[in-house]
Motif scaffolding. Structure first.
Motif, PDB file in Angstrom:
ATOM      1  N   SER A 139      -5.582 -95.758 -23.738  1.00  0.00           N
ATOM      2  CA  SER A 139      -6.492 -94.785 -24.810  1.00  0.00           C
ATOM      3  C   SER A 139      -5.702 -94.952 -26.065  1.00  0.00           C
ATOM      4  O   SER A 139      -5.162 -95.226 -26.476  1.00  0.00           O
TER       5      SER A 139
ATOM      6  N   PRO B 172     -13.880 -95.199 -15.422  1.00  0.00           N
ATOM      7  CA  PRO B 172     -12.968 -95.292 -16.068  1.00  0.00           C
ATOM      8  C   PRO B 172     -11.396 -94.994 -15.538  1.00  0.00           C
ATOM      9  O   PRO B 172     -11.008 -93.495 -15.554  1.00  0.00           O
ATOM     10  N   VAL B 173     -10.376 -95.225 -16.034  1.00  0.00           N
ATOM     11  CA  VAL B 173      -9.079 -94.725 -15.088  1.00  0.00           C
ATOM     12  C   VAL B 173      -7.967 -94.879 -16.507  1.00  0.00           C
ATOM     13  O   VAL B 173      -8.098 -95.850 -17.461  1.00  0.00           O
ATOM     14  N   VAL B 174      -7.728 -94.059 -17.009  1.00  0.00           N
ATOM     15  CA  VAL B 174      -7.175 -93.344 -18.522  1.00  0.00           C
ATOM     16  C   VAL B 174      -6.090 -93.626 -18.861  1.00  0.00           C
ATOM     17  O   VAL B 174      -6.280 -92.039 -18.197  1.00  0.00           O
ATOM     18  N   PHE B 175      -5.033 -94.255 -19.428  1.00  0.00           N
ATOM     19  CA  PHE B 175      -3.940 -93.841 -19.224  1.00  0.00           C
ATOM     20  C   PHE B 175      -3.561 -93.603 -20.584  1.00  0.00           C
ATOM     21  O   PHE B 175      -3.535 -94.102 -21.870  1.00  0.00           O
ATOM     22  N   VAL B 176      -2.398 -92.435 -21.454  1.00  0.00           N
ATOM     23  CA  VAL B 176      -2.111 -93.003 -22.651  1.00  0.00           C
ATOM     24  C   VAL B 176      -0.950 -94.294 -23.212  1.00  0.00           C
ATOM     25  O   VAL B 176      -0.869 -94.083 -24.393  1.00  0.00           O
TER      26      VAL B 176
ATOM     27  N   SER C  20     -14.157 -89.878 -15.773  1.00  0.00           N
ATOM     28  CA  SER C  20     -13.869 -90.816 -13.992  1.00  0.00           C
ATOM     29  C   SER C  20     -14.321 -89.792 -12.931  1.00  0.00           C
ATOM     30  O   SER C  20     -15.190 -89.727 -12.476  1.00  0.00           O
TER      31      SER C  20
ATOM     32  N   ALA D 228      -1.313 -86.903 -18.104  1.00  0.00           N
ATOM     33  CA  ALA D 228      -2.307 -87.827 -19.446  1.00  0.00           C
ATOM     34  C   ALA D 228      -0.961 -88.963 -19.321  1.00  0.00           C
ATOM     35  O   ALA D 228      -2.188 -90.286 -19.359  1.00  0.00           O
ATOM     36  N   ALA D 229       0.132 -89.105 -18.485  1.00  0.00           N
ATOM     37  CA  ALA D 229       0.878 -90.248 -18.627  1.00  0.00           C
ATOM     38  C   ALA D 229       0.397 -91.080 -17.444  1.00  0.00           C
ATOM     39  O   ALA D 229       0.769 -92.690 -17.727  1.00  0.00           O
TER      40      ALA D 229
ATOM     41  N   GLY E 210      -2.997 -90.985 -16.238  1.00  0.00           N
ATOM     42  CA  GLY E 210      -4.252 -91.302 -16.504  1.00  0.00           C
ATOM     43  C   GLY E 210      -5.301 -90.090 -15.413  1.00  0.00           C
ATOM     44  O   GLY E 210      -6.489 -90.506 -15.178  1.00  0.00           O
TER      45      GLY E 210
ATOM     46  N   ASN F  26      -4.905 -85.842 -21.656  1.00  0.00           N
ATOM     47  CA  ASN F  26      -5.865 -86.729 -21.623  1.00  0.00           C
ATOM     48  C   ASN F  26      -7.160 -87.329 -22.614  1.00  0.00           C
ATOM     49  O   ASN F  26      -7.347 -87.180 -23.562  1.00  0.00           O
TER      50      ASN F  26
ATOM     51  N   THR G  56      -7.548 -88.988 -26.048  1.00  0.00           N
ATOM     52  CA  THR G  56      -9.094 -89.839 -26.590  1.00  0.00           C
ATOM     53  C   THR G  56      -9.905 -88.978 -27.489  1.00  0.00           C
ATOM     54  O   THR G  56     -10.470 -89.665 -28.350  1.00  0.00           O
TER      55      THR G  56
ATOM     56  N   ASN H  90      -8.661 -89.570 -31.054  1.00  0.00           N
ATOM     57  CA  ASN H  90      -8.576 -90.591 -31.434  1.00  0.00           C
ATOM     58  C   ASN H  90      -9.803 -90.815 -32.120  1.00  0.00           C
ATOM     59  O   ASN H  90      -9.968 -92.033 -33.248  1.00  0.00           O
TER      60      ASN H  90
END
Lengths: 338, 378, 396
Positions: free
Chosen positions: A151, A172-176, C71, C340-341, C343, C349, C354, C357
């Motif tokens: 992300s 989508p698989v979103v990680f920080v 997702s 968040a860490a 996913g 998260n 997102t 940002n």
């Protein structure tokens, strides 16, 4: 109790503390004795520290080139590893003098964040990395695939745009944080890893069996990766911009780290101007006349640093492609130094 | 004349009473006292049979009959199929896990910091040790300053080492120590403010405490890393590590304030009244009468807050600070040591380090609780 | 310092700056000025910095198109959805994982808490071991561990584990058929609602009967059985049809049905395991706080161990257990932000990650995120106050 607080405050302000950033970044940098450069930790080829904190990579070399031009010492750089979320805040707050961290040059970043991009170190595009064993030939086969993304980047939006415009579905698989992204992909959580192609090439080297992973032919976006500086200091911006151009110009004129000393005696006026034998090009940007000579002597030209870090001479092994010089069929083009 | 209600012969000797100790009886009462108890015991035993042997083989080095790879072997040893934890990798990267990117020839500086810290903390924790006040002043005031100059350098001819190069366990310890050292005075002030009769001060303290206690630490850290630069005057910068320290300190001071408040409330009113009847001013009565008693009673609570803080330092890895967890994470992409068990070994090592620290602290907290507990026990 | 009335009746005169009341005012004024000054300073700085970076402020970004997709969502969300919908998605995902986590953590926590006090040596040792290990390792580390362990343990998509009822389990998650019904199903829900109300009436009646006659009535079993039977009967009578949307294996993954991604499973699992250790300690403390005399009294009435706990000890222990228990629930909800860490698309998260940002609106986004957690916290406090008021011991 109060004493403790006061002491802590004093200690904090003395040491870690508040250093004012003048508009004259160059003077501040000269006073400090080093360039503070914001980078990413962990993209081999772009910027990565080894176990002894020696940094290497294409983007690292850009910072070294600035240091070489100012101090005649390529080691006069300190690196600040930044996450993609904090990079712009760090630059606008003046924690770093230059941001060279796989950052895509976009309009909103150029106009809305108070920073200015000085050039394009690497013409990149977003790509897809998949496992060979999955037998995927094209990104159009990716309907319904799970995709691992970090992300805080343009990557997320590009992927969403691409799949929507082709009427494909994706997950989508979103990680920080980047390490988790790679680990999740490698452990089979996702079918696809997406990021800038340069980073994918670099990430591939971290996997147990790099040959098991292939880049798909589709490049779905334009990702010009460039260094940036704070807006509002034209002199520092010019240094940032022309250090980059000097790297290109040196390659175009065939000036290399090995032959730079004999090139001092070259008859080619362009070479003579570049190396400060003729003309006064250093003074207007607050540097000495041999600024470009120092860069090539201590860091090399663009082609050399590319080969050393990203190209055929490195474990990453990316072809020059768009990053070849304009006269070699690429896009890297430097205005003349005259 | 015979009396029928008087026995004419001796009573036979009765069998000896059941033993009230011994292994067999212990088993009978503690494991198989009833049918449900027996079933439970058997289920637990079954579980242990399933879990313990694989764990044993995974964790114990080959030299002791397990499948794990002991220190000092080459990376290839870990890639053997069926290999357990790769301790060799931990051994090879141990300096990185402890010091991060701190220059190796300067290791004596963090080591000295560790040593000084241990020398100051241990007597502080032993209730009988003398010179408590001097010790506390040394630890809470002098030690942080000394540490800072030692680690950062730039004075007395020490080489300057910027905070970007600090890392690993060193940073984890720094964040937790600074967090606790700064948050104790802050927490005490907040607790006093919350108890105060002055409405404005009271409201402000309540708001401050409740706000920080309500939000997760990760948002506080995001705030510290993204928003703090915005709140500073233009052109000032705050070191990344310092930002995280500020976030952690504010966060834990709110928790400490609540712990201290518990101590203040537990103190009998008579103590407050006695202090004012002596004509002591507010600060003197607090400093000499109330706080020493209140704080003594909440030592376990303070230690528990410290444990929570120590565990929470692992979150700074998310905002890109190189603490122990982050060092372990980033070493996991080290291709040289790439093996199936590499990441797992790293996590196990980090877990073990955290566990050692937290467990010993929680034992200490229990010991103090027992020591201070003058309540009625049965 | 109400001065004692002297014979003169005049309070002793002190200089005004030594008068505690005046002093109080002065102190407060100072603090207020300091705080207001500090905030003004911050606001001015922020305004200057934002102006320098020519950034705008305000919440108008919430109405803009997000451009990314998520997702795992409970409400429909795609790249054309707005940022405020992303906020809602994150919030719902946080609430979902928190609810599931709370449910399992409570069951596990009570079990382990009671096990720690068990007379069975093995069981109590094992429970102690569990608590001491889990409590002293950071949650983030445990989450990484579980997440990657779960991923490693699951079969790849091609070798999905087929479970009964057309469910599947693989690295991409757990897939179950999704029931699809027509509108006549309303009757069934209505009937169920009525039955639930009736169950409460039944419970009150059973309690009264217990107090009057001493005979017990199996309320729980009756309620459960009754509601299932009635729901089924109404369902059949209403003539509603149910079809199932089965997950089907596509090229990369299953389509259709309901899916639980591994991030969700690992987060819910990790949170439950971690919080259970703390709940266990709370429960143990609560049970120990009930005086031993109560247990002895229950023993002398001839109650079995299970009944002793259920009818005598636990109801009294609850008074001590509930306040710390609710704060553990709150902690679990706050800790879900660590998703968040690994996913999991929860609030931090998708919103503080997102969205922040993509929009660069740090102050607004972080402010909103904090406000959500603050609301949770205030609700928890409100509940605790209400509960404490309700269970306060009525002294006779």
């Amino acid at each position: 109790m109060k004493k403790t607080l006061v002491t802590m405050a004093v200690v904090a302000s003395m040491g870690l503390g508040a250093t004012a950033v003048q508009a004259q970044t160059l003077d501040a940098v000269k006073a400090k004795g080093f360039v503070q450069c914001g980078v990413t930790a962990g993209v081999p080829g772009m910027s990565q520290p080894d176990a002894n904190n020696n940094w290497s990579g294409l983007e690292v070399d850009y910072c070294r080139a600035i240091a070489a031009a100012i101090f005649n010492d390529a080691q006069a750089v300190r690196f600040t590893p930044l996450t993609s979320q904090e990079r712009f805040a760090a630059l606008s707050a003046g924690e770093i003098d230059v941001l060279s961290r796989t950052t895509t040059w976009t309009m909103s970043r150029d106009t809305d964040l108070g920073i200015s991009f000085t050039g394009v170190m690497y013409y990149d595009g977003q790509g897809f990395l998949v496992r060979k064993s999955d037998g995927i030939a094209s990104a159009l086969d990716l309907d319904g695939a799970a995709i691992c993304i970090e992300s805080g980047t343009t990557t997320e939006l590009n992927a969403a745009d691409y799949f929507a415009s082709h009427n494909l579905d994706f997950n989508p698989v979103v990680f920080v944080d980047k390490p988790e992204v790679l680990k999740a992909y490698e452990d089979g959580r996702c079918d696809v890893l997406t990021s800038d192609a340069s980073q994918l090439a670099s990430d591939r080297t971290k996997f147990a069996d790099p040959s098991e992973h292939v880049l798909l032919p589709e490049i779905i976006s334009k990702e010009p990766l460039g260094p940036s500086v704070r807006s509002g200091d034209p002199q520092w911006f010019n240094i940032g911009r022309w250090v980059y151009y000097a790297l290109l110009e040196a390659e175009e004129l065939g000036v290399t780290q090995a032959n730079v000393d004999e090139q001092l005696g070259s008859d080619n006026p362009s070479v003579r101007r570049l190396l400060g034998v003729e003309g006064e090009f250093g003074a207007p940007i607050g540097l000495t006349n041999d600024w470009a000579y120092r860069i090539v002597k201590l860091v090399g030209n663009y082609g050399e640093t590319f080969d050393r870090n990203m190209g055929e001479g490195s474990p990453i092994g990316v072809p020059r492609g768009l990053n070849a010089l304009w006269n070699q069929g690429g896009l890297q083009y430097s205005p003349p130094i005259r | 004349m015979t009396t029928h209600f008087i026995r004419s012969e001796m009573v036979p000797a009765q069998p000896a009473p059941h033993r009230t100790s011994g292994p067999i009886l212990w088993l009978r009462t503690r494991l198989f006292s009833s049918i449900p108890n027996t079933i439970m015991s058997l289920v637990v035993l079954g579980l242990l049979f399933l879990i313990v042997p694989p764990m044993f083989f995974f964790l114990v080095p080959t030299t002791f009959g397990g499948h794990a790879i002991p220190f000092g072997l080459e990376p290839d040893a870990c890639r053997v199929p069926g290999a357990g934890a790769c301790w060799a990798y931990i051994g090879a990267r141990i300096n990185f896990f402890i010091y991060g990117f701190y220059p190796p020839d300067e290791y004596w500086r963090p080591n000295l910091v560790f040593l000084l810290g241990a020398l100051l903390i241990v007597p502080l924790l032993i209730p009988r040790a003398p010179f408590k006040v001097i010790n506390a002043v040394l630890f809470f005031v002098v030690y942080p300053v000394v540490c800072f100059y030692l680690l950062n350098g730039g004075v007395f001819g020490l080489r300057s080492v910027p905070t970007e190069q600090w890392g690993g366990l060193l940073v984890t310890l720094i964040i937790s120590l600074v967090g606790i050292i700064c948050s104790i005075p802050l927490g005490i002030l907040l607790a006093l403010g919350r108890q105060s009769k002055l409405p404005i001060i009271k409201t402000l303290c309540i708001m401050f405490i409740e706000l920080w206690r309500a939000v997760p630490l990760i948002t506080v850290l995001f705030m510290a890393s993204v928003m703090l630069p915005l709140f500073m005057p233009q052109g000032t910068t705050v070191d990344k590590l310092l930002r995280a320290l500020i976030g952690v300190t504010l966060f834990s001071s709110a928790y400490l304030a609540e712990v201290v408040r518990g101590g203040l409330q537990a103190l009998p009113r008579g103590q407050y009244e006695a202090a004012s009847s002596l004509g002591l001013s507010y600060w003197k009565s607090m400093g000499f009468i109330v706080l020493p008693q209140a704080l003594k009673h909440v030592i376990p609570g303070i230690v528990n807050t410290f444990i929570a803080l120590f565990k929470d330092t692992s979150l700074v890895s998310i905002v890109g600070i190189f603490d122990l967890l982050n060092a372990v994470q980033s070493a996991a992409s080290d291709v040289v040591w790439g093996s199936p068990t590499q990441a797992m070994t790293g996590y196990l090592f980090a877990a073990f380090v955290f566990w050692i620290f937290c467990f010993s602290m929680s034992r200490y907290s229990m010991y103090m609780e027992r020591r201070l507990d003058t309540g009625h026990k049965r | 310092m109400a001065a004692l009335d002297g014979a003169s009746g005049n309070p002793p005169k002190t200089t005004f700056y030594n008068d505690p009341v005046i002093r109080g005012y002065i102190y407060q004024l100072l603090v207020a000025v300091l705080v207001i000054g500090f905030f003004t300073w911050i606001v001015i700085n922020a305004a200057q910095n934002l102006a320098a970076q020519n950034k705008s402020t305000g919440f108008d970004f919430l109405g803009r198109t997000s451009g990314f997709s998520i997702s795992f969502t409970l409400i429909p969300f795609d790249r054309t959805s707005y940022y405020w919908q992303a906020f809602v998605v994150g919030l719902l995902n946080t609430l979902l994982v928190a609810a599931i986590g709370i449910f399992f953590a409570t069951i596990l926590g009570f079990t382990i808490g009671i096990a720690r006090l068990s007379s069975n040596w093995l069981v109590s040792r094992l429970a102690t071991l569990y608590v001491e290990i889990i409590r002293n390792i950071p949650l983030l580390l445990q989450l990484f561990f579980w997440y990657f362990a779960v991923l490693k343990a699951m079969p790849a998509v091609r070798d999905s584990l087929a479970l009964p009822f057309g469910s599947f389990l693989n690295q991409r998650g757990f897939f179950v058929p999704r029931p699809v019904w027509d509108e006549r199903i309303v009757w069934m829900w209505l009937a169920l609602a009525i039955v639930v109300v009736f169950c409460f009436v039944l419970r009150r009646w059973a309690r009264r009967r217990l107090f009057e006659t001493g005979r017990r009535f199996p309320v729980f079993l009756t309620a459960l059985g009754g509601s299932i039977l009635i729901a089924l009967a109404v369902f059949l009578l209403s003539g509603a049809t149910v079809s199932f949307d089965f997950p089907e294996l596509q090229r990369f993954n299953f389509r259709g049905g309901l899916e639980l991604p591994p991030e969700f499973v690992a987060l819910a699992f990790g949170l439950s395991i971690y919080t259970a250790a703390f709940i266990a300690e709370t429960v143990r403390g609560g049970i120990k706080a009930v005086s031993r005399g109560q247990t002895e009294a229950a023993e002398s009435l001839g109650l079995k161990e299970g009944d002793r706990l259920r009818l005598v000890v636990l109801p009294q222990a609850m008074r001590v257990i509930v306040p710390p228990l609710t704060s553990q629930y709150l902690n679990l909800t706050k800790n879900s932000s660590l998703g968040a860490a690994i996913g999991y698309p929860e609030l931090v998260n998708v919103f503080a990650g997102t969205t922040l940002n993509q929009t660069g609106k740090a102050i607004e986004v972080i402010g909103m995120t904090m406000l959500v957690y603050l609301t949770f916290s205030l609700l928890t406090s409100a509940f605790m106050n209400w509960y404490n008021g309700r269970v306060a011991l009525v002294e006779r």
